[in-house]
Design a protein around this motif. Structure first.
Motif, PDB file in Angstrom:
ATOM      1  N   THR A  45       2.318 -43.196 -21.576  1.00 23.82           N
ATOM      2  CA  THR A  45       1.818 -42.019 -22.257  1.00 23.82           C
ATOM      3  C   THR A  45       1.521 -40.940 -21.221  1.00 23.82           C
ATOM      4  O   THR A  45       0.865 -41.190 -20.223  1.00 23.82           O
ATOM      5  N   ALA A  46       2.013 -39.738 -21.484  1.00 27.45           N
ATOM      6  CA  ALA A  46       1.777 -38.625 -20.572  1.00 27.45           C
ATOM      7  C   ALA A  46       0.351 -38.122 -20.721  1.00 27.45           C
ATOM      8  O   ALA A  46      -0.187 -38.070 -21.823  1.00 27.45           O
ATOM      9  N   ALA A  47      -0.255 -37.769 -19.601  1.00 23.72           N
ATOM     10  CA  ALA A  47      -1.630 -37.250 -19.625  1.00 23.72           C
ATOM     11  C   ALA A  47      -1.832 -36.287 -18.460  1.00 23.72           C
ATOM     12  O   ALA A  47      -1.220 -36.438 -17.406  1.00 23.72           O
ATOM     13  N   THR A 124       2.246 -32.024 -24.002  1.00 23.63           N
ATOM     14  CA  THR A 124       1.119 -32.666 -23.340  1.00 23.63           C
ATOM     15  C   THR A 124       0.193 -31.590 -22.779  1.00 23.63           C
ATOM     16  O   THR A 124       0.647 -30.699 -22.057  1.00 23.63           O
TER      17      THR A 124
END
Length: 134
Positions: A45-47, A124
């Motif tokens: 998951t991109a963060a 994001t």
């Protein structure tokens, strides 16, 4: 078919023939090897994180926003966005994500008061950073 399954099939056919059975009837019950199902793993998951070097600045005074990117390819450019009324507007402040996953971008703001900023890469976005301009 792998070698062990072939030998097992030949051995069973031999036993069936010696026991008086029909090789044709046995051949119809061929053992089929099915591979284990492939389980796909979801991509990371991109963060994004963000932190301003100052919480209060003068109009057009330069400050920096630094942070880290997780699950985003190095070299991808981050963009600073500012909340103007109810919309997020991209500012002309961009910087690439380096190979260690961090970034640093220089920002200048002219709108006096509390400015809400965030970092964006595609869909994001980072948490909101507030900077007050005097």
């Amino acid at each position: 078919m792998n070698r062990a399954l072939r030998y097992a099939g030949v051995a069973m056919a031999t036993v069936a023939l010696l026991a008086g059975g029909s090789a044709v009837a046995f051949a119809a019950q061929e053992v089929v090897h099915t591979p284990a199902p492939v389980v796909a793993t979801a991509p990371a998951t991109a963060a994004l994180t963000a932190k301003a070097s100052a919480t209060t600045v003068n109009a057009w005074q330069q400050f920096r926003i630094t942070g880290a990117a997780k699950g985003i390819k190095p070299g991808t450019k981050i963009t600073v966005q500012q909340k103007q009324h109810t919309k997020w507007v991209s500012l002309p402040a961009q910087a690439p994500i380096n190979t260690s996953g961090s970034y640093a971008v220089r920002v200048k703001l002219g709108i006096k008061g509390v400015n809400e900023l965030r970092i964006a890469v595609g869909s994001t976005v980072s948490p909101i950073v507030k900077v007050t301009v005097r």
